[in-house]
Design a protein around this motif. Structure first.
Motif, PDB file in Angstrom:
ATOM      1  N   VAL A  22       0.836  -1.190   0.000  1.00 39.13           N
ATOM      2  CA  VAL A  22       0.000   0.000   0.000  1.00 39.13           C
ATOM      3  C   VAL A  22       0.875   1.245   0.000  1.00 39.13           C
ATOM      4  N   THR A  23       1.850   1.267   0.868  1.00 35.98           N
ATOM      5  CA  THR A  23       2.779   2.392   0.907  1.00 35.98           C
ATOM      6  C   THR A  23       4.021   1.986   1.673  1.00 35.98           C
ATOM      7  N   GLN A  41      -3.189   5.293   6.112  1.00 36.23           N
ATOM      8  CA  GLN A  41      -2.903   5.083   4.688  1.00 36.23           C
ATOM      9  C   GLN A  41      -3.733   3.938   4.130  1.00 36.23           C
ATOM     10  N   TRP A  45      -6.190   4.288   0.926  1.00 33.43           N
ATOM     11  CA  TRP A  45      -5.958   3.412  -0.219  1.00 33.43           C
ATOM     12  C   TRP A  45      -7.239   2.655  -0.560  1.00 33.43           C
ATOM     13  N   HIS A  49      -9.904   2.077  -4.028  1.00 33.02           N
ATOM     14  CA  HIS A  49     -10.037   0.736  -4.601  1.00 33.02           C
ATOM     15  C   HIS A  49     -11.294   0.053  -4.038  1.00 33.02           C
TER      16      HIS A  49
END
Length: 69
Positions: A22-23, A41, A45, A49
């Motif tokens: 994700v990050t 985050q 995210w 999605h």
């Protein structure tokens, strides 16, 4: 570096799951504590999605690659 790796399942095919980075802390303010508590985050995210369901996540320290990520 800290990576957040999410386990995502497709809403139309729930058995179809995969891991996705994700990050990383290179791109976002990610601490190990925020990652373990469910980093914001992940929520951001997931908003981008909507066809996927978050089945879980893990935090990875270092530059090693996650399985399938």
């Amino acid at each position: 570096m800290i990576k957040i790796i999410a386990v995502l399942c497709n809403l139309s095919s729930p058995a179809n799951c995969h891991e996705q980075t994700v990050t990383t802390s290179d791109f976002a303010d990610v601490s190990m504590q925020s990652c373990l508590m469910g980093a914001p985050q992940l929520a951001e995210w997931m908003k981008l999605h909507p066809a996927e369901r978050l089945a879980g996540w893990r935090c990875v320290i270092g530059k090693q690659d996650g399985r399938g990520a």
